[in-house]
Design an enzyme around this catalytic site. Structure first.
Site, mmCIF file in Angstrom:
data_model
loop_
_atom_site.group_PDB
_atom_site.id
_atom_site.type_symbol
_atom_site.label_atom_id
_atom_site.label_comp_id
_atom_site.label_asym_id
_atom_site.label_seq_id
_atom_site.Cartn_x
_atom_site.Cartn_y
_atom_site.Cartn_z
ATOM 1 N N SER A 259 0.827 -1.213 0.000
ATOM 2 C CA SER A 259 0.000 0.000 0.000
ATOM 3 C C SER A 259 0.854 1.253 0.000
ATOM 4 O O SER A 259 0.322 2.343 -0.179
ATOM 5 C CB SER A 259 -0.865 0.049 1.258
ATOM 6 O OG SER A 259 -1.693 -1.046 1.330
ATOM 7 N N ASN B 284 -4.635 6.434 -1.673
ATOM 8 C CA ASN B 284 -4.315 6.475 -0.247
ATOM 9 C C ASN B 284 -3.733 7.816 0.184
ATOM 10 O O ASN B 284 -3.886 8.212 1.341
ATOM 11 C CB ASN B 284 -3.374 5.329 0.132
ATOM 12 C CG ASN B 284 -4.139 4.017 0.253
ATOM 13 O OD1 ASN B 284 -5.362 4.014 0.374
ATOM 14 N ND2 ASN B 284 -3.430 2.912 0.207
ATOM 15 N N GLU C 123 -4.130 0.287 -8.738
ATOM 16 C CA GLU C 123 -3.064 1.230 -9.089
ATOM 17 C C GLU C 123 -1.842 0.441 -9.566
ATOM 18 O O GLU C 123 -1.364 -0.454 -8.863
ATOM 19 C CB GLU C 123 -2.693 2.085 -7.872
ATOM 20 C CG GLU C 123 -3.803 3.055 -7.485
ATOM 21 C CD GLU C 123 -3.553 3.758 -6.156
ATOM 22 O OE1 GLU C 123 -4.116 4.839 -5.974
ATOM 23 O OE2 GLU C 123 -2.821 3.219 -5.294
ATOM 24 N N HIS D 273 -1.300 -2.610 -7.135
ATOM 25 C CA HIS D 273 -1.915 -2.335 -5.833
ATOM 26 C C HIS D 273 -3.433 -2.425 -5.905
ATOM 27 O O HIS D 273 -4.101 -1.556 -6.456
ATOM 28 C CB HIS D 273 -1.478 -0.936 -5.351
ATOM 29 C CG HIS D 273 -2.077 -0.544 -4.054
ATOM 30 N ND1 HIS D 273 -2.723 0.651 -3.850
ATOM 31 C CD2 HIS D 273 -2.145 -1.213 -2.878
ATOM 32 C CE1 HIS D 273 -3.150 0.717 -2.605
ATOM 33 N NE2 HIS D 273 -2.818 -0.399 -1.995
HETATM 34 N N1 LIG Z 1 -5.562 -4.499 4.162
HETATM 35 C C1 LIG Z 1 -5.761 -3.668 3.160
HETATM 36 O O1 LIG Z 1 -6.765 -2.967 3.109
HETATM 37 C C2 LIG Z 1 -4.784 -3.590 2.027
HETATM 38 C C3 LIG Z 1 -5.157 -2.949 0.828
HETATM 39 C C4 LIG Z 1 -4.249 -2.885 -0.228
HETATM 40 C C5 LIG Z 1 -2.982 -3.430 -0.096
HETATM 41 N N2 LIG Z 1 -2.647 -4.045 1.090
HETATM 42 C C6 LIG Z 1 -1.291 -4.585 1.192
HETATM 43 O O2 LIG Z 1 -1.368 -5.996 1.109
HETATM 44 C C7 LIG Z 1 -0.337 -6.577 1.926
HETATM 45 C C8 LIG Z 1 -0.970 -7.545 2.900
HETATM 46 O O3 LIG Z 1 -1.955 -6.880 3.657
HETATM 47 P P1 LIG Z 1 -3.055 -7.699 4.484
HETATM 48 O O4 LIG Z 1 -4.023 -6.714 5.025
HETATM 49 O O5 LIG Z 1 -3.560 -8.839 3.645
HETATM 50 O O6 LIG Z 1 -2.138 -8.275 5.666
HETATM 51 P P2 LIG Z 1 -2.382 -9.537 6.643
HETATM 52 O O7 LIG Z 1 -1.536 -9.282 7.826
HETATM 53 O O8 LIG Z 1 -3.840 -9.801 6.793
HETATM 54 O O9 LIG Z 1 -1.796 -10.761 5.790
HETATM 55 C C9 LIG Z 1 -0.428 -10.892 5.540
HETATM 56 C C10 LIG Z 1 -0.120 -12.353 5.322
HETATM 57 O O10 LIG Z 1 1.263 -12.446 4.962
HETATM 58 C C11 LIG Z 1 1.763 -13.620 5.525
HETATM 59 N N3 LIG Z 1 3.224 -13.527 5.560
HETATM 60 C C12 LIG Z 1 4.038 -12.897 6.437
HETATM 61 N N4 LIG Z 1 5.324 -13.039 6.098
HETATM 62 C C13 LIG Z 1 5.339 -13.788 4.956
HETATM 63 C C14 LIG Z 1 6.383 -14.282 4.122
HETATM 64 N N5 LIG Z 1 7.667 -14.046 4.388
HETATM 65 N N6 LIG Z 1 6.028 -15.021 3.036
HETATM 66 C C15 LIG Z 1 4.726 -15.276 2.763
HETATM 67 N N7 LIG Z 1 3.692 -14.834 3.521
HETATM 68 C C16 LIG Z 1 4.010 -14.097 4.603
HETATM 69 C C17 LIG Z 1 1.107 -13.699 6.895
HETATM 70 O O11 LIG Z 1 1.140 -15.014 7.416
HETATM 71 C C18 LIG Z 1 -0.314 -13.231 6.569
HETATM 72 O O12 LIG Z 1 -1.162 -14.321 6.244
HETATM 73 C C19 LIG Z 1 0.403 -5.398 2.569
HETATM 74 O O13 LIG Z 1 1.535 -5.072 1.805
HETATM 75 C C20 LIG Z 1 -0.602 -4.265 2.505
HETATM 76 O O14 LIG Z 1 -0.001 -2.998 2.431
HETATM 77 C C21 LIG Z 1 -3.513 -4.156 2.132
#
Ligand SMILES: NC(=O)c1ccc[n+]([C@@H]2O[C@H](COP(=O)([O-])OP(=O)(O)OC[C@H]3O[C@@H](n4cnc5c(N)ncnc54)[C@H](O)[C@@H]3O)[C@@H](O)[C@H]2O)c1
Length: 281
Positions: A107, A179, A140, A128
């Protein structure tokens, strides 16, 4: 995010491996996806056969090595932590074929910071998605200074095949488009809250009913995760050194207490075990 992105790709006909270090996360992800898709079938938005076909193209694994060696594209969606992402990209760079495009769903972190960990900065890009990835149309596509025109074109084409709307950032900047604009709204919302000018609920109501936003800034952050919002503010602060970009006191306190939003039952609001709103936290 990762599992919903994987499902969106499988629905569009791609063969997808969803990889996570945690087997529990994968089990939860698969059961959530099955529930979501069942509801879509019940509502007549998709047939049971189309869903079964998509799940047949989707696999879940903790083994990165086994799946990376045959990937054309990787979309990384691990925790929002730059060293973790760089380590993943370092491994992917070593494991994946030369042709593979390495994308991040981060993000906030710009592609050039993630590409530093690889020998292929021309094939590193941000794709993204927005939360929930199965629903939100906008994606994005952020190119870094070294991302090639071919990589950008391939990423845009992928997004279009998912029936989503790509918007391109020709020059990278932390936080990207949506964002950054949302952040300006959040900063003002927290200023009004911390100054005692209005309550969390009334600020959200004003944004919904006066500005026509589908969700107010606090309820939206409860959905996306306060930790995600904190990490992106912190990332921008570290990059610019501008204290005005640092996470607010009220956000930092909640994150330190483990109140990360709906996923922990409490963030700006409190929720019962079924996810129903109880009131302000
Ligand atoms: N939550 C949102 O609204 C949102 C929106 C857009 C983008 N994102 C981006 O998406 C990404 C994940 O966000 P999320 O909300 O799903 O997080 P989350 O914490 O719910 O999920 C992250 C997952 O990554 C796994 N993980 C950790 N280390 C790892 C590794 N080395 N290899 C593989 N898997 C690994 C964890 O076990 C977990 O299941 C982030 O970069 C975030 O910025 C999130």
């Amino acid at each position: 995010m990762g599992s919903q992105i994987g499902m969106a790709c499988a629905l569009a006909g791609y063969q997808v491996n969803v990889q996570d270090v945690s087997a529990d996360s994968l089990t939860r992800a698969e059961s959530t996806l099955r529930g979501l898709m069942e509801r879509r079938v019940e509502k007549g938005r998709i047939t049971a056969e189309e869903v079964a076909d998509a799940f047949a193209r989707l696999s879940f694994t903790t083994e990165l090595d086994a799946v990376a060696t045959e990937a054309d594209l990787v979309i990384e969606a691990a925790v929002e932590n730059l060293p973790v992402k760089q380590e993943i990209f370092r491994r992917l760079d070593a494991l994946c074929p030369e042709r593979t495009i390495l994308a991040s769903n981060s993000s906030s972190f710009v592609p050039s910071r993630i590409a530093e960990a690889t020998q292929r900065p021309d094939r590193v890009i941000n794709i993204h998605f927005f939360n929930p990835a199965l629903v939100m149309k906008c994606v994005e596509v952020v190119r870094g200074p070294q991302t090639s025109a071919e990589t950008l074109a391939a990423a845009v084409a992928l997004v279009e095949t998912l029936d989503k709307v790509p918007v391109v950032m020709q020059k990278e900047i932390n936080g990207f488009i949506a964002n950054r604009i949302l952040d300006a709204i959040r900063t003002e919302a927290v200023f009004l809250l911390e100054g005692g000018y209005a309550s969390i609920t009334d600020i959200d109501v004003a944004c919904r009913t006066a500005l026509g936003h589908p969700k107010g800034p606090f309820e939206l952050q409860d959905m996306t995760g306060l930790d995600i919002g904190y990490a992106s503010k912190q990332g921008r602060f570290e990059e610019s050194g501008d204290p005005a970009e640092a996470p607010s006191r009220s956000l930092s306190e909640r994150v330190a207490a483990g109140h990360l939003g709906r996923k922990t039952g409490q963030g700006w609001y409190r929720y019962d075990t079924h996810g129903n709103l109880i009131g302000e936290a």
